[in-house]
Design a protein around this motif. Structure first.
Motif, PDB file in Angstrom:
ATOM      1  N   THR A  25       0.840  -1.197   0.000  1.00  0.00           N
ATOM      2  CA  THR A  25       0.000   0.000   0.000  1.00  0.00           C
ATOM      3  C   THR A  25       0.874   1.246   0.000  1.00  0.00           C
ATOM      4  O   THR A  25       2.008   1.235   0.487  1.00  0.00           O
ATOM      5  CB  THR A  25      -0.921   0.043   1.231  1.00  0.00           C
ATOM      6  N   SER A  26       0.308   2.305  -0.546  1.00  0.00           N
ATOM      7  CA  SER A  26       1.034   3.576  -0.553  1.00  0.00           C
ATOM      8  C   SER A  26       0.184   4.641   0.125  1.00  0.00           C
ATOM      9  O   SER A  26      -1.044   4.544   0.181  1.00  0.00           O
ATOM     10  CB  SER A  26       1.385   4.006  -1.977  1.00  0.00           C
ATOM     11  N   SER A  41       5.600  10.447  -0.702  1.00  0.00           N
ATOM     12  CA  SER A  41       4.906   9.164  -0.773  1.00  0.00           C
ATOM     13  C   SER A  41       5.689   8.085  -0.034  1.00  0.00           C
ATOM     14  O   SER A  41       6.915   8.055  -0.076  1.00  0.00           O
ATOM     15  CB  SER A  41       4.716   8.746  -2.230  1.00  0.00           C
ATOM     16  N   TRP A  43       5.679   3.789   0.555  1.00  0.00           N
ATOM     17  CA  TRP A  43       5.209   2.499   0.069  1.00  0.00           C
ATOM     18  C   TRP A  43       5.564   1.457   1.116  1.00  0.00           C
ATOM     19  O   TRP A  43       6.743   1.236   1.411  1.00  0.00           O
ATOM     20  CB  TRP A  43       5.899   2.180  -1.257  1.00  0.00           C
ATOM     21  N   HIS A  45       5.551  -2.407   2.078  1.00  0.00           N
ATOM     22  CA  HIS A  45       5.549  -3.686   1.383  1.00  0.00           C
ATOM     23  C   HIS A  45       4.698  -4.695   2.164  1.00  0.00           C
ATOM     24  O   HIS A  45       4.850  -4.843   3.370  1.00  0.00           O
ATOM     25  CB  HIS A  45       6.974  -4.220   1.245  1.00  0.00           C
ATOM     26  N   SER A  58      10.184  -0.909   3.480  1.00  0.00           N
ATOM     27  CA  SER A  58       9.359   0.190   2.972  1.00  0.00           C
ATOM     28  C   SER A  58      10.297   1.153   2.257  1.00  0.00           C
ATOM     29  O   SER A  58      11.510   1.104   2.429  1.00  0.00           O
ATOM     30  CB  SER A  58       8.605   0.903   4.095  1.00  0.00           C
ATOM     31  N   GLN A  60      10.292   5.435   0.713  1.00  0.00           N
ATOM     32  CA  GLN A  60       9.567   6.690   0.658  1.00  0.00           C
ATOM     33  C   GLN A  60      10.392   7.720  -0.089  1.00  0.00           C
ATOM     34  O   GLN A  60      11.612   7.660  -0.093  1.00  0.00           O
ATOM     35  CB  GLN A  60       9.192   7.172   2.044  1.00  0.00           C
TER      36      GLN A  60
END
Length: 189
Positions: A25-26, A41, A43, A45, A58, A60
């Motif tokens: 998800t982001s 942003s 992200w 995992h 993760s 960013q």
């Protein structure tokens, strides 16, 4: 005599061709960098081809619009090859998602049982999925071309519901059978 290849499928590629597959998800927020407002942003995992502990991974970065319409992402993340936090840059091109055989443009299907996790995302004319069970990895990418779903990438042996995601509309909670797994629709638009 040669047989004509099925236009909806391609051969399976070896996993040695895979650099890195990630699903998750982001989230985005605004922040100021060098006096300018940028989108930041992150992200997270949920599945990662390079680790069986994706919760520890993760990345960013900050998003910078470019004159050609693309977006430059500059960020930092742990390099899985070295274990060290490293700077990275990626270029993103946005495309307006368009419906295919159904009017739906987005669907997310999820599978989770024990150590096995899978995610299939359909956005516009693209659908791609990734499933991991222990060290076993499978992934597919399908595109809507010439009024039909065409598989453009496949690695691994597991069947994923990417084609189905392009061919019909779903409602939240719908169940989709692919191979021996029943996937659940967790997002639609």
């Amino acid at each position: 005599m040669t047989a004509e290849a099925n236009p909806t499928e391609i051969d399976t590629l070896p996993l040695s061709r895979l650099d890195w597959a990630i699903a998750g998800t982001s989230s985005s927020s605004s922040r100021t960098v060098d006096g300018k407002q940028v989108s930041h942003s992150r992200w997270d995992h949920w599945i990662d081809s390079r680790t069986s502990q994706p919760e520890t991974a993760s990345d960013q970065g900050d998003m910078y619009p470019q004159p050609d319409g693309s977006t430059l992402e500059k960020g930092r993340m742990v390099n899985p090859d070295t274990g060290r936090e490293t700077a990275y840059e990626e270029i993103w091109d946005d495309e307006e998602p368009a419906p295919t055989a159904s009017e739906q443009v987005c669907a997310v299907l999820r599978y989770e049982e024990g150590p096995t996790r899978g995610l299939v995302v359909r956005l516009g004319r693209y659908s791609q999925g990734f499933v991991r069970s222990g060290q076993e990895i499978s992934l597919e990418r399908w595109e809507w071309k010439r009024s039909q779903a065409v598989r453009t990438v496949r690695m691994g042996q597991e069947e994923l519901p990417c084609k189905q995601a392009l061919e019909r509309a779903y409602r939240l909670g719908d169940q989709v059978l692919a191979g021996s797994k029943t996937w659940t629709v967790v997002e639609v638009a």
